[in-house]
Design a protein around this motif. Sequence first.
Motif, PDB file in Angstrom:
ATOM      1  N   TYR A  53      12.215  46.175 -21.456  1.00  0.00           N
ATOM      2  CA  TYR A  53      11.422  46.367 -22.674  1.00  0.00           C
ATOM      3  C   TYR A  53      10.519  45.159 -22.859  1.00  0.00           C
ATOM      4  CZ  TYR A  53      10.132  46.900 -27.571  1.00  0.00           C
ATOM      5  OH  TYR A  53       9.413  47.015 -28.721  1.00  0.00           O
ATOM      6  N   MET A  54       9.316  45.405 -23.377  1.00  0.00           N
ATOM      7  CA  MET A  54       8.394  44.317 -23.658  1.00  0.00           C
ATOM      8  C   MET A  54       7.714  44.585 -25.000  1.00  0.00           C
ATOM      9  SD  MET A  54       5.040  43.009 -21.533  1.00  0.00           S
ATOM     10  CE  MET A  54       5.865  43.376 -20.030  1.00  0.00           C
ATOM     11  N   ASP A  55       7.672  43.571 -25.862  1.00  0.00           N
ATOM     12  CA  ASP A  55       6.950  43.718 -27.124  1.00  0.00           C
ATOM     13  C   ASP A  55       5.617  42.986 -27.035  1.00  0.00           C
ATOM     14  OD1 ASP A  55       7.554  41.004 -27.417  1.00  0.00           O
ATOM     15  OD2 ASP A  55       8.872  41.276 -29.148  1.00  0.00           O
ATOM     16  N   SER A  56       4.921  42.887 -28.159  1.00  0.00           N
ATOM     17  CA  SER A  56       3.595  42.260 -28.154  1.00  0.00           C
ATOM     18  C   SER A  56       3.663  40.780 -27.775  1.00  0.00           C
ATOM     19  CB  SER A  56       2.911  42.429 -29.512  1.00  0.00           C
ATOM     20  OG  SER A  56       3.693  41.841 -30.537  1.00  0.00           O
ATOM     21  N   ALA A  57       4.762  40.110 -28.092  1.00  0.00           N
ATOM     22  CA  ALA A  57       4.911  38.705 -27.698  1.00  0.00           C
ATOM     23  C   ALA A  57       5.026  38.599 -26.179  1.00  0.00           C
ATOM     24  CB  ALA A  57       6.135  38.086 -28.368  1.00  0.00           C
ATOM     25  N   GLY A  58       5.719  39.535 -25.564  1.00  0.00           N
ATOM     26  CA  GLY A  58       5.821  39.555 -24.107  1.00  0.00           C
ATOM     27  C   GLY A  58       4.473  39.801 -23.460  1.00  0.00           C
ATOM     28  N   LEU A  59       3.715  40.745 -24.001  1.00  0.00           N
ATOM     29  CA  LEU A  59       2.369  41.003 -23.499  1.00  0.00           C
ATOM     30  C   LEU A  59       1.502  39.760 -23.664  1.00  0.00           C
ATOM     31  CD1 LEU A  59       0.205  42.913 -22.370  1.00  0.00           C
ATOM     32  CD2 LEU A  59      -0.214  43.664 -24.722  1.00  0.00           C
ATOM     33  N   GLY A  60       1.646  39.102 -24.793  1.00  0.00           N
ATOM     34  CA  GLY A  60       0.896  37.864 -25.034  1.00  0.00           C
ATOM     35  C   GLY A  60       1.237  36.790 -24.017  1.00  0.00           C
ATOM     36  N   GLN A  61       2.506  36.702 -23.623  1.00  0.00           N
ATOM     37  CA  GLN A  61       2.906  35.717 -22.621  1.00  0.00           C
ATOM     38  C   GLN A  61       2.307  36.034 -21.256  1.00  0.00           C
ATOM     39  OE1 GLN A  61       4.612  32.731 -22.769  1.00  0.00           O
ATOM     40  NE2 GLN A  61       4.157  33.040 -24.924  1.00  0.00           N
ATOM     41  N   LEU A  62       2.225  37.315 -20.917  1.00  0.00           N
ATOM     42  CA  LEU A  62       1.587  37.691 -19.656  1.00  0.00           C
ATOM     43  C   LEU A  62       0.113  37.283 -19.655  1.00  0.00           C
ATOM     44  CD1 LEU A  62       3.040  41.250 -18.978  1.00  0.00           C
ATOM     45  CD2 LEU A  62       3.593  39.131 -17.775  1.00  0.00           C
ATOM     46  N   ILE A  63      -0.564  37.565 -20.760  1.00  0.00           N
ATOM     47  CA  ILE A  63      -1.986  37.229 -20.869  1.00  0.00           C
ATOM     48  C   ILE A  63      -2.180  35.721 -20.851  1.00  0.00           C
ATOM     49  CG2 ILE A  63      -4.005  37.343 -22.394  1.00  0.00           C
ATOM     50  CD1 ILE A  63      -2.858  40.131 -23.279  1.00  0.00           C
ATOM     51  N   GLN A  64      -1.348  35.003 -21.587  1.00  0.00           N
ATOM     52  CA  GLN A  64      -1.448  33.539 -21.615  1.00  0.00           C
ATOM     53  C   GLN A  64      -1.146  32.944 -20.236  1.00  0.00           C
ATOM     54  OE1 GLN A  64       1.084  31.597 -24.471  1.00  0.00           O
ATOM     55  NE2 GLN A  64      -0.174  29.761 -24.473  1.00  0.00           N
ATOM     56  N   SER A  65      -0.178  33.496 -19.538  1.00  0.00           N
ATOM     57  CA  SER A  65       0.148  33.020 -18.192  1.00  0.00           C
ATOM     58  C   SER A  65      -1.021  33.246 -17.240  1.00  0.00           C
ATOM     59  CB  SER A  65       1.399  33.734 -17.664  1.00  0.00           C
ATOM     60  OG  SER A  65       2.516  33.395 -18.435  1.00  0.00           O
ATOM     61  N   TYR A  66      -1.661  34.399 -17.370  1.00  0.00           N
ATOM     62  CA  TYR A  66      -2.844  34.703 -16.554  1.00  0.00           C
ATOM     63  C   TYR A  66      -3.958  33.693 -16.843  1.00  0.00           C
ATOM     64  CZ  TYR A  66      -7.117  36.992 -15.036  1.00  0.00           C
ATOM     65  OH  TYR A  66      -8.331  37.252 -14.462  1.00  0.00           O
ATOM     66  N   ALA A  67      -4.219  33.444 -18.121  1.00  0.00           N
ATOM     67  CA  ALA A  67      -5.291  32.519 -18.510  1.00  0.00           C
ATOM     68  C   ALA A  67      -4.994  31.097 -18.024  1.00  0.00           C
ATOM     69  CB  ALA A  67      -5.477  32.537 -20.024  1.00  0.00           C
ATOM     70  N   THR A  68      -3.768  30.655 -18.184  1.00  0.00           N
ATOM     71  CA  THR A  68      -3.376  29.318 -17.746  1.00  0.00           C
ATOM     72  C   THR A  68      -3.557  29.164 -16.242  1.00  0.00           C
ATOM     73  OG1 THR A  68      -1.779  29.116 -19.551  1.00  0.00           O
ATOM     74  CG2 THR A  68      -1.472  27.663 -17.655  1.00  0.00           C
ATOM     75  N   THR A  69      -3.120  30.184 -15.502  1.00  0.00           N
ATOM     76  CA  THR A  69      -3.230  30.142 -14.044  1.00  0.00           C
ATOM     77  C   THR A  69      -4.697  30.126 -13.612  1.00  0.00           C
ATOM     78  OG1 THR A  69      -1.137  31.322 -13.842  1.00  0.00           O
ATOM     79  CG2 THR A  69      -2.541  31.291 -11.898  1.00  0.00           C
ATOM     80  N   SER A  70      -5.506  30.958 -14.229  1.00  0.00           N
ATOM     81  CA  SER A  70      -6.931  31.026 -13.887  1.00  0.00           C
ATOM     82  C   SER A  70      -7.635  29.704 -14.160  1.00  0.00           C
ATOM     83  CB  SER A  70      -7.613  32.147 -14.670  1.00  0.00           C
ATOM     84  OG  SER A  70      -7.102  33.395 -14.275  1.00  0.00           O
ATOM     85  N   LYS A  71      -7.318  29.080 -15.294  1.00  0.00           N
ATOM     86  CA  LYS A  71      -7.940  27.797 -15.642  1.00  0.00           C
ATOM     87  C   LYS A  71      -7.583  26.703 -14.640  1.00  0.00           C
ATOM     88  CE  LYS A  71      -8.231  28.597 -20.586  1.00  0.00           C
ATOM     89  NZ  LYS A  71      -7.661  28.278 -21.909  1.00  0.00           N
ATOM     90  N   GLN A  72      -6.427  26.834 -14.010  1.00  0.00           N
ATOM     91  CA  GLN A  72      -5.982  25.849 -13.020  1.00  0.00           C
ATOM     92  C   GLN A  72      -6.455  26.207 -11.609  1.00  0.00           C
ATOM     93  OE1 GLN A  72      -4.164  23.006 -13.598  1.00  0.00           O
ATOM     94  NE2 GLN A  72      -4.420  23.398 -15.765  1.00  0.00           N
ATOM     95  N   GLY A  73      -7.305  27.241 -11.505  1.00  0.00           N
ATOM     96  CA  GLY A  73      -7.825  27.646 -10.205  1.00  0.00           C
ATOM     97  C   GLY A  73      -6.876  28.503  -9.396  1.00  0.00           C
TER      98      GLY A  73
END
Length: 127
Positions: A53-73
């Motif tokens: 199960y995933m709620d909106s906080a889990g979705l937010g963590q996926l998006i934040q993880s993607y953004a963090t990774t992208s910013k680091q190249g």
Amino acid sequence: MTVSERAVGSVTFIDIEGQLTLGDGADRLQDKVRSLLLQNQKQLIVNLAGVSYMDSAGLGQLIQSYATTSKQGGVLKLVNLTSRLQDLLVIHRLEFDLAHKTLPLARQHGSNLMAQLATSLQDGQKV
């Protein structure tokens, strides 16, 4: 929720088991991603096969993880998405940024496709 990692060549798989929710430690994913990036591991595949199960906080963590990774190249991809999560990504117009289109349910096809994805990332191919 548990978050573990395993390396396949230069690609690191992040396996999530349990519920990816606010009360169940959704921030563990972001902590794991930051830790891996600090270790210069920048090709990440998040395996969601064990997420019940995933709620909106889990979705937010996926998006934040993607953004963090992208910013680091780096590159972060998701595999084994549920149809519900795929729908959420479409609604938020993130499906092309996050989801690996040819492996939405890699678990149905065995670990061979996971290895192919890892190889594609190592070879610098767009996935």
